[in-house]
Scaffold this motif. Structure first.
Motif, mmCIF file in Angstrom:
data_model
loop_
_atom_site.group_PDB
_atom_site.id
_atom_site.type_symbol
_atom_site.label_atom_id
_atom_site.label_comp_id
_atom_site.label_asym_id
_atom_site.label_seq_id
_atom_site.Cartn_x
_atom_site.Cartn_y
_atom_site.Cartn_z
ATOM 1 N N VAL A 186 -16.292 -31.522 -34.725
ATOM 2 C CA VAL A 186 -16.362 -30.777 -33.470
ATOM 3 C C VAL A 186 -17.565 -29.855 -33.517
ATOM 4 C CG1 VAL A 186 -15.220 -29.118 -31.960
ATOM 5 C CG2 VAL A 186 -13.882 -30.896 -33.091
ATOM 6 N N ASP A 187 -18.393 -29.977 -32.485
ATOM 7 C CA ASP A 187 -19.509 -29.057 -32.311
ATOM 8 C C ASP A 187 -19.237 -28.225 -31.060
ATOM 9 O OD1 ASP A 187 -22.170 -28.022 -32.880
ATOM 10 O OD2 ASP A 187 -22.780 -29.051 -31.043
ATOM 11 N N VAL A 188 -19.536 -26.956 -31.116
ATOM 12 C CA VAL A 188 -19.309 -26.061 -29.984
ATOM 13 C C VAL A 188 -20.649 -25.565 -29.474
ATOM 14 C CG1 VAL A 188 -17.017 -25.356 -30.735
ATOM 15 C CG2 VAL A 188 -19.011 -24.084 -31.512
ATOM 16 N N SER A 249 -8.272 -17.083 -17.118
ATOM 17 C CA SER A 249 -8.788 -18.448 -16.923
ATOM 18 C C SER A 249 -9.431 -18.976 -18.196
ATOM 19 C CB SER A 249 -9.800 -18.462 -15.773
ATOM 20 O OG SER A 249 -9.223 -17.991 -14.569
ATOM 21 N N ARG A 250 -10.203 -18.133 -18.865
ATOM 22 C CA ARG A 250 -10.857 -18.558 -20.103
ATOM 23 C C ARG A 250 -9.818 -18.857 -21.182
ATOM 24 N NH1 ARG A 250 -13.374 -14.143 -21.242
ATOM 25 N NH2 ARG A 250 -15.240 -14.601 -20.020
ATOM 26 N N ARG A 251 -8.807 -18.005 -21.308
ATOM 27 C CA ARG A 251 -7.780 -18.215 -22.330
ATOM 28 C C ARG A 251 -7.009 -19.507 -22.074
ATOM 29 N NH1 ARG A 251 -5.015 -14.180 -21.222
ATOM 30 N NH2 ARG A 251 -6.298 -12.676 -22.335
ATOM 31 N N ASP A 252 -6.704 -19.802 -20.820
ATOM 32 C CA ASP A 252 -5.994 -21.034 -20.494
ATOM 33 C C ASP A 252 -6.842 -22.260 -20.836
ATOM 34 O OD1 ASP A 252 -3.765 -22.516 -19.029
ATOM 35 O OD2 ASP A 252 -5.485 -23.100 -17.816
ATOM 36 N N PHE A 253 -8.131 -22.202 -20.534
ATOM 37 C CA PHE A 253 -9.025 -23.322 -20.861
ATOM 38 C C PHE A 253 -9.097 -23.543 -22.370
ATOM 39 C CE2 PHE A 253 -13.360 -24.559 -22.112
ATOM 40 C CZ PHE A 253 -13.420 -25.823 -21.544
ATOM 41 N N LEU A 254 -9.212 -22.469 -23.138
ATOM 42 C CA LEU A 254 -9.303 -22.605 -24.588
ATOM 43 C C LEU A 254 -8.010 -23.128 -25.186
ATOM 44 C CD1 LEU A 254 -11.268 -19.340 -25.476
ATOM 45 C CD2 LEU A 254 -12.156 -21.665 -25.286
ATOM 46 N N HIS A 255 -6.871 -22.707 -24.651
ATOM 47 C CA HIS A 255 -5.597 -23.238 -25.142
ATOM 48 C C HIS A 255 -5.484 -24.735 -24.862
ATOM 49 C CE1 HIS A 255 -3.230 -20.056 -26.910
ATOM 50 N NE2 HIS A 255 -3.551 -19.226 -25.941
ATOM 51 N N GLN A 256 -5.945 -25.167 -23.712
ATOM 52 C CA GLN A 256 -5.897 -26.594 -23.406
ATOM 53 C C GLN A 256 -6.772 -27.400 -24.369
ATOM 54 O OE1 GLN A 256 -6.768 -27.413 -19.308
ATOM 55 N NE2 GLN A 256 -5.261 -25.966 -18.525
ATOM 56 N N GLN A 257 -7.975 -26.912 -24.631
ATOM 57 C CA GLN A 257 -8.879 -27.642 -25.516
ATOM 58 C C GLN A 257 -8.377 -27.640 -26.959
ATOM 59 O OE1 GLN A 257 -11.374 -29.459 -24.375
ATOM 60 N NE2 GLN A 257 -10.817 -28.772 -22.308
ATOM 61 N N SER A 258 -7.923 -26.490 -27.458
ATOM 62 C CA SER A 258 -7.443 -26.431 -28.839
ATOM 63 C C SER A 258 -6.187 -27.277 -29.020
ATOM 64 C CB SER A 258 -7.186 -24.981 -29.242
ATOM 65 O OG SER A 258 -6.216 -24.390 -28.406
ATOM 66 N N SER A 259 -5.273 -27.244 -28.064
ATOM 67 C CA SER A 259 -4.060 -28.060 -28.176
ATOM 68 C C SER A 259 -4.387 -29.541 -28.129
ATOM 69 C CB SER A 259 -3.084 -27.702 -27.052
ATOM 70 O OG SER A 259 -2.666 -26.361 -27.150
ATOM 71 N N LYS A 260 -5.341 -29.919 -27.300
ATOM 72 C CA LYS A 260 -5.744 -31.334 -27.226
ATOM 73 C C LYS A 260 -6.306 -31.812 -28.559
ATOM 74 C CE LYS A 260 -9.117 -34.305 -24.854
ATOM 75 N NZ LYS A 260 -8.184 -35.413 -24.545
ATOM 76 N N ASP A 290 -18.950 -15.793 -22.722
ATOM 77 C CA ASP A 290 -18.137 -16.451 -21.712
ATOM 78 C C ASP A 290 -17.429 -17.686 -22.251
ATOM 79 O OD1 ASP A 290 -17.035 -16.787 -19.218
ATOM 80 O OD2 ASP A 290 -18.758 -17.828 -18.365
ATOM 81 N N CYS A 291 -17.939 -18.270 -23.340
ATOM 82 C CA CYS A 291 -17.317 -19.480 -23.904
ATOM 83 C C CYS A 291 -16.116 -19.156 -24.789
ATOM 84 C CB CYS A 291 -18.351 -20.266 -24.704
ATOM 85 S SG CYS A 291 -19.677 -20.965 -23.703
ATOM 86 N N GLY A 292 -16.083 -17.971 -25.394
ATOM 87 C CA GLY A 292 -14.960 -17.619 -26.263
ATOM 88 C C GLY A 292 -14.876 -18.487 -27.503
ATOM 89 N N LEU A 293 -15.984 -18.642 -28.218
ATOM 90 C CA LEU A 293 -16.034 -19.550 -29.364
ATOM 91 C C LEU A 293 -15.180 -19.064 -30.530
ATOM 92 C CD1 LEU A 293 -19.846 -20.438 -29.320
ATOM 93 C CD2 LEU A 293 -17.944 -21.606 -28.182
ATOM 94 N N PHE A 294 -15.157 -17.766 -30.770
ATOM 95 C CA PHE A 294 -14.333 -17.261 -31.869
ATOM 96 C C PHE A 294 -12.852 -17.439 -31.561
ATOM 97 C CE2 PHE A 294 -11.981 -13.947 -34.086
ATOM 98 C CZ PHE A 294 -12.408 -14.125 -35.390
ATOM 99 N N GLU A 295 -12.449 -17.211 -30.317
ATOM 100 C CA GLU A 295 -11.049 -17.405 -29.931
ATOM 101 C C GLU A 295 -10.650 -18.869 -30.063
ATOM 102 O OE1 GLU A 295 -7.192 -16.689 -28.407
ATOM 103 O OE2 GLU A 295 -8.713 -15.433 -29.382
ATOM 104 N N LEU A 296 -11.560 -19.787 -29.752
ATOM 105 C CA LEU A 296 -11.265 -21.211 -29.907
ATOM 106 C C LEU A 296 -10.985 -21.548 -31.367
ATOM 107 C CD1 LEU A 296 -11.191 -24.104 -28.724
ATOM 108 C CD2 LEU A 296 -13.653 -24.231 -29.196
ATOM 109 N N ARG A 297 -11.805 -21.042 -32.270
ATOM 110 C CA ARG A 297 -11.567 -21.317 -33.702
ATOM 111 C C ARG A 297 -10.258 -20.686 -34.163
ATOM 112 N NH1 ARG A 297 -15.525 -19.734 -38.832
ATOM 113 N NH2 ARG A 297 -13.886 -19.848 -40.415
ATOM 114 N N ARG A 298 -9.973 -19.472 -33.719
ATOM 115 C CA ARG A 298 -8.727 -18.807 -34.117
ATOM 116 C C ARG A 298 -7.515 -19.616 -33.672
ATOM 117 N NH1 ARG A 298 -4.663 -15.433 -32.455
ATOM 118 N NH2 ARG A 298 -5.210 -15.876 -30.298
#
Length: 385
Positions: A186-188, A249-260, A290-298
């Motif tokens: 995975v590349d971000v 909105s950002r948190r919901d998007f990141l949860h969808q991507q991480s769960s997928k 705006d991308c929330g890259l650290f939250e995505l990794r967490r």
């Protein structure tokens, strides 16, 4: 695996409950600031460190002498604030956080109630959607999902936008996901938040840019309001609502991507990026935030620990973007404006992000096998409660 699962529901208090919560928030904020000032003065003047036990005795004496009005709030709420501050100082001494700061009135307010486990069935029932708290009575919640488990603590919070929430933490048993054999890299990035070695691109919603016009107008109106006025306070809440909408909105998007990613892949290779360093770039800081890259990794790390997956972290200094994934040729430079390029040695045409994801996959698998520790470092994921 037994883990702590947090539930957060929207709370709609009655006028009476709002008044009582204002008392709870105010008293809890006073206790936090009083305890922080007492700790700081005791260390500066006498080189003495106070802990929860010493402050608890001082708080009891304070209630009996100078501040009898502290008895208007629930007894457990100020006590929990002392515990929170004790935890904050432990994180500070361990180097994980900065020195605790004083609480302000118009920031996020929160109090925590302890449920009596002997009579918890009278106050909490997830099936009938009932929750009662001391001095508040029955709460009107938006039960957006089904709960499992019995909570021991209930946290009631109010954000700067004026919204009330109830958070409950339960210990539940999480079953591992079905086993699979595929491994992905995975590349971000900013143009696409998630890019996988299989060619998937998530896109970048850019919620800050979507609400930029509304936010600009609201902030401009706020700047013209007189400080300390009621209209300025109302306009501050309007600005806070826009920021809350962006964050949700950002948190919901990141949860969808991480769960997928976690559901579909048992092993995920991820690059160890220096997010703080990227935020210092004045040309890209807004887009990176705006991308929330650290939250995505967490999210990926704690979900992987829950469901029996594995996240392999690749060394941040590995040349993933400017190395050809076919022949391994490393180019001297690869500016961000170059999105596609052709390798001069093997004449393979590459998409910049997909090529980087393939290199992350190669380095992650090599590092996990232990044959090339210098090019692919592996870190053990840890659960986040």
């Amino acid at each position: 695996m037994v883990a702590q699962w947090a539930y957060k529901f929207r709370f709609y208090p009655t006028p009476t409950q709002k008044r009582q919560l204002a008392i709870e928030f105010g008293h809890a904020r006073f206790v936090w600031n009083w305890a922080l000032e007492t700790r700081t003065k005791a260390y500066q003047e006498h080189s003495k460190s106070l802990n929860y036990s010493g402050l608890s005795r001082k708080l009891t004496a304070l209630k009996q002498t100078e501040c009898p009005w502290l008895g208007e709030a629930t007894a457990s709420c100020p006590t929990q604030k002392l515990r929170d501050q004790d935890t904050a100082f432990k994180h500070f001494f361990a180097g994980r956080a900065k020195y605790p700061r004083f609480k302000k009135r118009h920031q996020t307010q929160s109090v925590r109630y302890q449920l009596d486990q002997r009579h918890v069935e009278k106050n909490f029932n997830a099936e009938s959607q009932r929750l009662k708290l001391p001095k508040l009575g029955a709460l009107k919640l938006k039960w957006s999902r089904r709960m499992t488990g019995i909570p021991k603590m209930v946290t009631v919070s109010k954000d700067p936008a004026g919204r009330y929430f109830v958070s409950l933490v339960c210990e539940i048993e999480i079953l591992p996901l079905p086993t699979r054999k595929n491994v992905i890299g995975v590349d971000v990035g900013v143009k696409d938040v998630v890019i996988t070695s299989e060619g998937y691109k998530s896109g970048a919603p850019k919620y800050t840019y979507q609400y930029a016009r509304q936010l600009k107008q609201a902030q401009r109106r706020l700047s013209k309001k007189r400080k300390g006025s009621y209209r300025r306070r109302r306009q501050q809440q309007r600005v806070a609502r826009i920021h809350a909408r962006i964050a949700d909105s950002r948190r919901d998007f990141l949860h969808q991507q991480s769960s997928k990613l976690i559901n579909e892949n048992p092993v995920i290779c991820l690059e160890d990026l220096n997010i703080k360093g990227m935020l210092r770039n004045r040309h890209l800081s807004k887009a990176v935030a705006d991308c929330g890259l650290f939250e995505l990794r967490r999210q990926m790390e704690y979900k992987a620990a829950w469901y029996g997956r594995e996240v392999l972290i690749v060394d941040r200094w590995a040349p993933t973007s400017k190395a050809c994934s076919e022949c391994g040729t490393i180019h001297e430079s690869m500016p961000l404006k170059v999105r596609e390029w052709v390798c001069p040695d093997c004449t393979t045409r590459h998409d910049r992000d997909i090529n980087a994801a393939i290199n992350v996959l190669r380095l992650g698998t090599v590092g996990s096998a232990g044959t090339d520790k210098a090019r692919g470092a592996v870190k053990t994921p840890r659960a986040v409660a």
